[in-house]
Design an enzyme around this catalytic site. Structure first.
Site, PDB file in Angstrom:
ATOM      1  N   TYR A  74      89.979  33.408  33.220  1.00  0.00           N
ATOM      2  CA  TYR A  74      90.011  33.485  31.757  1.00  0.00           C
ATOM      3  C   TYR A  74      89.753  34.924  31.313  1.00  0.00           C
ATOM      4  O   TYR A  74      90.092  35.858  32.039  1.00  0.00           O
ATOM      5  CB  TYR A  74      88.997  32.515  31.120  1.00  0.00           C
ATOM      6  CG  TYR A  74      89.125  31.082  31.568  1.00  0.00           C
ATOM      7  CD1 TYR A  74      90.362  30.459  31.624  1.00  0.00           C
ATOM      8  CD2 TYR A  74      88.009  30.350  31.931  1.00  0.00           C
ATOM      9  CE1 TYR A  74      90.475  29.132  32.011  1.00  0.00           C
ATOM     10  CE2 TYR A  74      88.108  29.021  32.316  1.00  0.00           C
ATOM     11  CZ  TYR A  74      89.352  28.423  32.358  1.00  0.00           C
ATOM     12  OH  TYR A  74      89.461  27.127  32.744  1.00  0.00           O
TER      13      TYR A  74
ATOM     14  N   TYR B 209     102.389  18.560  32.185  1.00  0.00           N
ATOM     15  CA  TYR B 209     101.291  19.529  32.154  1.00  0.00           C
ATOM     16  C   TYR B 209      99.939  18.807  32.017  1.00  0.00           C
ATOM     17  O   TYR B 209      98.984  19.107  32.742  1.00  0.00           O
ATOM     18  CB  TYR B 209     101.496  20.538  31.010  1.00  0.00           C
ATOM     19  CG  TYR B 209     100.301  21.434  30.811  1.00  0.00           C
ATOM     20  CD1 TYR B 209     100.009  22.445  31.712  1.00  0.00           C
ATOM     21  CD2 TYR B 209      99.427  21.219  29.742  1.00  0.00           C
ATOM     22  CE1 TYR B 209      98.882  23.237  31.552  1.00  0.00           C
ATOM     23  CE2 TYR B 209      98.304  22.003  29.576  1.00  0.00           C
ATOM     24  CZ  TYR B 209      98.032  23.011  30.484  1.00  0.00           C
ATOM     25  OH  TYR B 209      96.905  23.780  30.330  1.00  0.00           O
TER      26      TYR B 209
ATOM     27  N   SER C  43      92.681  23.696  34.850  1.00  0.00           N
ATOM     28  CA  SER C  43      93.461  24.941  34.963  1.00  0.00           C
ATOM     29  C   SER C  43      93.642  25.441  36.391  1.00  0.00           C
ATOM     30  O   SER C  43      94.452  26.344  36.624  1.00  0.00           O
ATOM     31  CB  SER C  43      92.792  26.049  34.150  1.00  0.00           C
ATOM     32  OG  SER C  43      93.087  25.873  32.801  1.00  0.00           O
TER      33      SER C  43
ATOM     34  N   VAL D 246      88.131  24.073  33.322  1.00  0.00           N
ATOM     35  CA  VAL D 246      87.076  23.666  32.382  1.00  0.00           C
ATOM     36  C   VAL D 246      86.222  22.495  32.849  1.00  0.00           C
ATOM     37  O   VAL D 246      85.168  22.252  32.275  1.00  0.00           O
ATOM     38  CB  VAL D 246      87.623  23.279  30.986  1.00  0.00           C
ATOM     39  CG1 VAL D 246      87.884  24.466  30.126  1.00  0.00           C
ATOM     40  CG2 VAL D 246      88.793  22.355  31.066  1.00  0.00           C
TER      41      VAL D 246
ATOM     42  N   LYS E 158      97.094  25.642  37.770  1.00  0.00           N
ATOM     43  CA  LYS E 158      98.101  26.610  37.292  1.00  0.00           C
ATOM     44  C   LYS E 158      98.675  27.532  38.384  1.00  0.00           C
ATOM     45  O   LYS E 158      99.897  27.662  38.482  1.00  0.00           O
ATOM     46  CB  LYS E 158      97.532  27.431  36.131  1.00  0.00           C
ATOM     47  CG  LYS E 158      97.306  26.586  34.870  1.00  0.00           C
ATOM     48  CD  LYS E 158      96.504  27.342  33.814  1.00  0.00           C
ATOM     49  CE  LYS E 158      96.307  26.511  32.563  1.00  0.00           C
ATOM     50  NZ  LYS E 158      95.373  27.139  31.608  1.00  0.00           N
TER      51      LYS E 158
HETATM   52  N1  GLN Z   1      93.676  20.653  30.021  1.00  0.00           N
HETATM   53  C1  GLN Z   1      93.121  21.848  29.542  1.00  0.00           C
HETATM   54  C2  GLN Z   1      94.003  22.479  28.480  1.00  0.00           C
HETATM   55  O1  GLN Z   1      95.172  22.554  28.671  1.00  0.00           O
HETATM   56  C3  GLN Z   1      92.937  22.788  30.705  1.00  0.00           C
HETATM   57  C4  GLN Z   1      92.110  23.879  30.318  1.00  0.00           C
HETATM   58  C5  GLN Z   1      91.391  24.629  31.369  1.00  0.00           C
HETATM   59  O2  GLN Z   1      90.960  24.182  32.439  1.00  0.00           O
HETATM   60  N2  GLN Z   1      91.144  25.829  30.981  1.00  0.00           N
HETATM   61  O3  GLN Z   1      93.525  22.890  27.453  1.00  0.00           O
END
Ligand code: GLN
Length: 338
Positions: free
Chosen positions: A248, A196, A71, A266, A74
Site C-alpha cells: 500500500y 475480483y 489483496s 486487509v 493481486k
Molecule cells: N476486497 C478488498 C477491496 O477490494 C481488498 C482490499 C485489500 O486487501 N486491500 O477493497
C-alpha cells in the site's frame, strides 16, 4: 509442548517461537471492519510460516487458521495475466508506478488513462478483466487452478465474504466503470467485478502464503510438488511490482526497512519473498492505519534484520538463515556449539 521431532530440533523453529511470543502481546491496531465477516476476526490470531526453496517448512502459532487472501491475490493474478497475454498487452492496460495513495483510490494515470499499477484495486480489476475464459466460471477456475499450483492444495472461495464484498463494493464498482468509460476494461464489467470479489475471498492459511512466496523464490516452481506455477520468465515482473507497490502507501518505507518484495491484504496477511531462499507467510488481523498487519510488519522487520535478508543489505546478520535451512536437523550442531 512440541508437536513433532522437528519442533524439538530446529533452531529456526525455536527462533520463530520466540518471535511469536514476543509480538503476541502487541495488541495495537484494529481489524478491518468494512464487512462484518472481517470485523469478527479474533485479534489474538497470529501465525508465522516459512517455507524454503528446499521444501522445508517452519511454522508457529495459528498457521492453520483460514482467512481470506484479499489483496494478496493481486500479484499472483497479475502473473496469470502476463502468462495469458504477455508483457506488452498487459502493460497497455496496467502501469508500473507506485501511487503513494490508498489501495482503493480512484486514480488513473492521467497520460495513459490506465491504472497506475496492478497492486491497487484499479490495477487489479483491470488485470482480472484480462483473464481469458468463456464465462465467469471458467475465469475463476483459472485463478483457483493457479493457486493450486502455488500452494499444492485446492483452495475455495469463502462465500459469505464474497457476498459481502459484492454487496458493499460500490467503490470498486465505481473504479471499474470509470475504467470501462475510458476503454481500459471490456464490457463484461459486472462479471469481472464478481471474479475480483471472489479472488479476494479465497480462503488461505499463512502456510499457503509461505508456499506461494517460496514458489516465487524458487523461480516459479513449487519446491514441494515440483509444479511450475508461473513461467520463470515472469517471476521478475511479479516480484518487482511487489517490491515497489506491494505494501500500500507504506511501500517505500517497507522497501527501506525490510527490503523484500511483499504483498499485504486487509484481512491481516503478508507474504514476503527472499529470492532463492524462502517464502514467508504471516497472519495477524490487527492492522495499522494503512491497512498492513502490525505484528506481521514487525516480524518481517526483525527477520530481515536478524538474518540479513534486506536485498541491498551489507551488514553481517546475527544468524545465518541459509545454514539453519540447509541442515534439516541442526540440533547436534546447536548443542555442540553450546
Ligand atoms: N476486497 C478488498 C477491496 O477490494 C481488498 C482490499 C485489500 O486487501 N486491500 O477493497
Amino acid at each position: 509442548m512440541p508437536n513433532s521431532l522437528q519442533d524439538i530440533i530446529s533452531p529456526l523453529h525455536n527462533y520463530l517461537m520466540a518471535l511469536y511470543q514476543k509480538y503476541q502481546s502487541l495488541k495495537e491496531g484494529k481489524v478491518a471492519d468494512y464487512i462484518p465477516e472481517l470485523g469478527r476476526a479474533d485479534t489474538d490470531w497470529f501465525g508465522i510460516s516459512i517455507v524454503n526453496t528446499d521444501g522445508q517448512i517452519y511454522q508457529v502459532g495459528d498457521y492453520q487458521q483460514s482467512f481470506t487472501i484479499q489483496s494478496i491475490s493481486k500479484p499472483f493474478v497479475y502473473g496469470l495475466a502476463l502468462e495469458n497475454y504477455g508483457r506488452e498487452t498487459v502493460l497497455n492496460r496496467v502501469g508500473l508506478e507506485p501511487t503513494g495513495e490508498a489501495f482503493n483510490s480512484i486514480v488513473l494515470d492521467a497520460k495513459n488513462n490506465r491504472p497506475c499499477n496492478p497492486m491497487v484495486n484499479a490495477g487489479a480489476i483491470a488485470t482480472t478483466d484480462l483473464l481469458t475464459g468463456e464465462d465467469s466460471g471458467a475465469r475463476l477456475q483459472q485463478i483457483l487452478k493457479m493457486f493450486h499450483l502455488y500452494t499444492g492444495r485446492r483452495l475455495d472461495v469463502d462465500i459469505p465474504v464474497f457476498l459481502s464484498e459484492k454487496a458493499t463494493g460500490s467503490r470498486n464498482r465505481a473504479i471499474a466503470y470509470l475504467m470501462h468509460n475510458s476503454g481500459m476494461i471490456s464490457d463484461r464489467v459486472e462479471e469481472t467485478l464478481n471474479i475480483y470479489f471472489q479472488q479476494c475471498s479465497i480462503s488461505v492459511t499463512c502456510n499457503d502464503l509461505a508456499m506461494m512466496g517460496a514458489t516465487l523464490a524458487n523461480k516459479g516452481k513449487n519446491p514441494i510438488t515440483g509444479e511450475q506455477a508461473i513461467k520463470s520468465h515472469y517471476v521478475q515482473d511479479v516480484l518487482s511490482l511487489m517490491h515497489t507497490c506491494g505494501m500500500y502507501d507504506f511501500a517505500g518505507e517497507w522497501a527501506y526497512r525490510v527490503g523484500l518484495p511483499a504483498k499485504s491484504g486487509v484481512s491481516g496477511g503478508i507474504v514476503a519473498v527472499v529470492p532463492g531462499k524462502c517464502g514467508i507467510g504471516i497472519f495477524s488481523p490487527l492492522l495499522d492505519a494503512k491497512g498492513n498487519s502490525i505484528r506481521a510488519v514487525k516480524v518481517c522487520e526483525e527477520l530481515a534484520k536478524d538474518f540479513g535478508l534486506h536485498l541491498y543489505g551489507a551488514v553481517e546478520p546475527t544468524y545465518d538463515l541459509a545454514f539453519s535451512m540447509q541442515q534439516p536437523y541442526p540440533f547436534l550442531t546447536a548443542t555442540s556449539s553450546g
